[in-house]
Enzyme design. Structure first.
Site, PDB file in Angstrom:
ATOM      1  N   THR A  52      -4.936  -5.236   9.105  1.00 25.53           N
ATOM      2  CA  THR A  52      -3.620  -4.383   9.164  1.00 25.53           C
ATOM      3  C   THR A  52      -3.350  -4.415  10.466  1.00 25.53           C
ATOM      4  O   THR A  52      -3.792  -3.887  11.031  1.00 25.53           O
ATOM      5  CB  THR A  52      -3.348  -3.456   8.241  1.00 25.53           C
ATOM      6  OG1 THR A  52      -4.019  -4.249   6.831  1.00 25.53           O
ATOM      7  CG2 THR A  52      -1.919  -2.802   8.491  1.00 25.53           C
TER       8      THR A  52
ATOM      9  N   THR B  82      -6.407   1.813   9.197  1.00 26.82           N
ATOM     10  CA  THR B  82      -6.493   0.355   8.917  1.00 26.82           C
ATOM     11  C   THR B  82      -7.491   0.450   8.095  1.00 26.82           C
ATOM     12  O   THR B  82      -8.973   0.877   8.244  1.00 26.82           O
ATOM     13  CB  THR B  82      -6.666  -1.265  10.067  1.00 26.82           C
ATOM     14  OG1 THR B  82      -6.891  -2.186   9.779  1.00 26.82           O
ATOM     15  CG2 THR B  82      -7.360  -0.453  11.258  1.00 26.82           C
TER      16      THR B  82
ATOM     17  N   VAL C 232      -1.285  -2.147  -4.258  1.00 27.55           N
ATOM     18  CA  VAL C 232      -0.269  -2.008  -3.273  1.00 27.55           C
ATOM     19  C   VAL C 232      -1.062  -1.201  -2.000  1.00 27.55           C
ATOM     20  O   VAL C 232      -2.358  -0.348  -3.348  1.00 27.55           O
ATOM     21  CB  VAL C 232       0.915  -1.110  -3.803  1.00 27.55           C
ATOM     22  CG1 VAL C 232       1.729  -0.908  -1.984  1.00 27.55           C
ATOM     23  CG2 VAL C 232       1.957  -1.942  -4.402  1.00 27.55           C
TER      24      VAL C 232
ATOM     25  N   ASP D  86      -2.657   1.203   0.930  1.00 24.42           N
ATOM     26  CA  ASP D  86      -2.311   2.152   2.107  1.00 24.42           C
ATOM     27  C   ASP D  86      -1.157   1.737   2.863  1.00 24.42           C
ATOM     28  O   ASP D  86      -0.380   2.953   3.698  1.00 24.42           O
ATOM     29  CB  ASP D  86      -3.240   3.008   2.717  1.00 24.42           C
ATOM     30  CG  ASP D  86      -3.937   2.172   3.644  1.00 24.42           C
ATOM     31  OD1 ASP D  86      -4.440   1.060   3.055  1.00 24.42           O
ATOM     32  OD2 ASP D  86      -4.331   2.455   4.616  1.00 24.42           O
TER      33      ASP D  86
ATOM     34  N   GLY E 221      -7.751   0.416   2.231  1.00 25.14           N
ATOM     35  CA  GLY E 221      -6.462   1.204   1.844  1.00 25.14           C
ATOM     36  C   GLY E 221      -6.558   2.193   0.480  1.00 25.14           C
ATOM     37  O   GLY E 221      -5.806   2.624   0.455  1.00 25.14           O
TER      38      GLY E 221
HETATM   39  C1  SD4 Z   1      -5.084  -2.381   2.546  1.00 23.79           C
HETATM   40  N1  SD4 Z   1      -5.259  -1.021   4.263  1.00 23.79           N
HETATM   41  O1  SD4 Z   1      -3.459  -2.261   2.028  1.00 23.79           O
HETATM   42  C2  SD4 Z   1      -4.421  -2.703   3.723  1.00 23.79           C
HETATM   43  C3  SD4 Z   1      -5.957  -3.222   4.335  1.00 23.79           C
HETATM   44  C4  SD4 Z   1      -6.307  -3.800   5.568  1.00 23.79           C
HETATM   45  O2  SD4 Z   1      -7.109  -3.122   7.399  1.00 23.79           O
HETATM   46  O3  SD4 Z   1      -6.158  -3.971   6.304  1.00 23.79           O
HETATM   47  N2  SD4 Z   1      -5.886  -2.110   6.333  1.00 23.79           N
HETATM   48  O4  SD4 Z   1      -5.978  -1.752   2.215  1.00 23.79           O
END
Ligand code: SD4
EC number: 3.5.1.26
Length: 372
Positions: free
Chosen positions: A231, A282, A260, A262, A285
């Site tokens: 992310t 990131t 959904v 974080d 989440g």
């Molecule tokens: C999530 N945190 O939707 C996000 C995914 C992700 O780097 O890659 N974060 O959980």
């Protein structure tokens, strides 16, 4: 008219702006870059701050895009929007924008948020469908409603009403990822306490009796790896000292439809506090949003902790409960001091540029419990 990258901003006579972003489909959105100056609580800002753009991972084009717009519009909010948009256009690492992380039905859905330090205003979208410009829709939620977050098909309806185009977020690549997953008996997936056994079979599933209180162990999503958690989280500070933060992601590969993460949650994916600093996260989440780590880190900074220590402390709190957790937290204060902490990743890079730098720089942080 300013032109930067594939985006053109046209300033009209009233001072409002239109953005034309070319992302195969062009889109036009009135006031996509809003009148930031009028939103600012002037008592909280000063002139001549050191400008800064910083973001998760090695997304240096996003940093550059954010930096370039900061030089032109002098708005931290614009920098965050355009920086994150750059990753949506480039489909950074397949985990930002369209064509990545298909859910259990093969559809890509997007989460994004933007937060304005001076006003503490937030706009966010979760489970956004069939619209590519997630960060800009999040900004439209902030600019054109008094809500904080819109989700799912209703967020799509709002986006269309605001002038964003509807398009298919599925690509050949995301279709292939989905087909491969189906071919592997839908492994891995996010179900538990269901039948048939989700570790062996695809759904549909039915619940089997289980009581949350019987569980003694906290479980992180073990399959999250470098390839599926990139992310973009970005923080910008403009020359007036206004701080803004934001995120954009397509979430987790093979997520349960409607999930959904974080990233659009205030304090989880991102948090900024005017006069203190900001943090973005990131990684896994589903775990991180239980700890609001971005908020935690910023609160620690507000009580005097340096960004590096604040990031480490906030991540340590998660690891304490979820040692398997993979993710990273990036924090910065108003003076441009920065720091990051991460767990179960083979090193966490972030990129930044400040007024002291002539180019974008990259720092890679060594993670605790690294897989390497
Ligand atoms: C999530 N945190 O939707 C996000 C995914 C992700 O780097 O890659 N974060 O959980």
């Amino acid at each position: 008219m300013f032109v930067f990258g594939r985006n053109s901003i046209i300033f009209n006579q009233t001072g409002s702006t239109d953005i034309y972003a070319s992302n195969r489909n062009q889109f036009k959105f009135q006031d996509a870059i809003s009148k930031t100056k009028s939103n600012v609580n002037k008592a909280q800002v000063e002139d001549s701050f050191q400008e800064l753009v910083i973001n998760t991972w090695s997304f240096s084009n996003a940093t550059k895009a954010g930096w370039n717009v900061l030089q032109k519009t002098h708005s931290a909010l614009d920098a965050v929007e355009i920086g994150c948009m750059q990753c949506e256009i480039e489909q950074c690492d397949g985990t930002v924008g369209y064509g990545g992380s298909p859910d259990e039905t093969g559809e890509t859905t997007l989460d994004a948020m933007i937060m304005d330090g001076p006003t503490h205003d937030v706009g966010a979208v979760g489970d956004l469908r069939r619209v590519k410009q997630a960060i800009s829709v999040a900004r439209a939620v902030m600019t054109h409603t008094t809500h904080t977050m819109l989700v799912g098909d209703a967020a799509t309806s709002f986006a269309l009403e605001m002038g964003f185009p509807e398009s298919n977020l599925t690509t050949m690549k995301s279709r292939q990822i989905y087909e491969n997953w189906r071919g592997a008996n839908c492994q891995p997936n996010f179900h538990r306490n269901v039948t048939p056994d989700p570790k062996k079979f695809c759904g549909p599933y039915k619940p089997i009796p289980s009581r949350n209180t019987d569980r003694v162990e906290a479980t992180a999503n073990k399959y999250i790896s470098k390839d599926n958690h990139d992310t973009i989280g970005m923080i910008a500070i403009d020359s007036k000292g206004r701080i803004a933060g934001g995120t954009s992601t397509n979430g987790a590969n093979h997520k349960v439809p409607g999930r959904v993460g974080d990233s659009p949650i205030t304090g989880a994916g991102a948090y900024v506090e005017q006069g203190v600093g900001g943090a973005v996260s990131t990684g896994d989440g589903d775990v991180m949003m239980r700890f609001v780590p971005s908020f935690h880190a910023v609160m620690l900074m507000s009580s005097g902790m340096k960004p590096d220590a604040a990031a480490k402390t906030a991540v340590a709190k998660i690891i304490n409960k979820y040692p398997q957790f993979s993710g990273a937290l990036l924090a910065v204060d108003m003076n441009g001091n920065m720091g990051a902490a991460c767990n179960n990743i083979d090193g966490f890079p972030y990129t930044y540029r400040t007024s002291k730098d002539s180019e974008v720089k990259t720092v890679t942080v060594k993670c605790s419990h690294s897989n390497s």
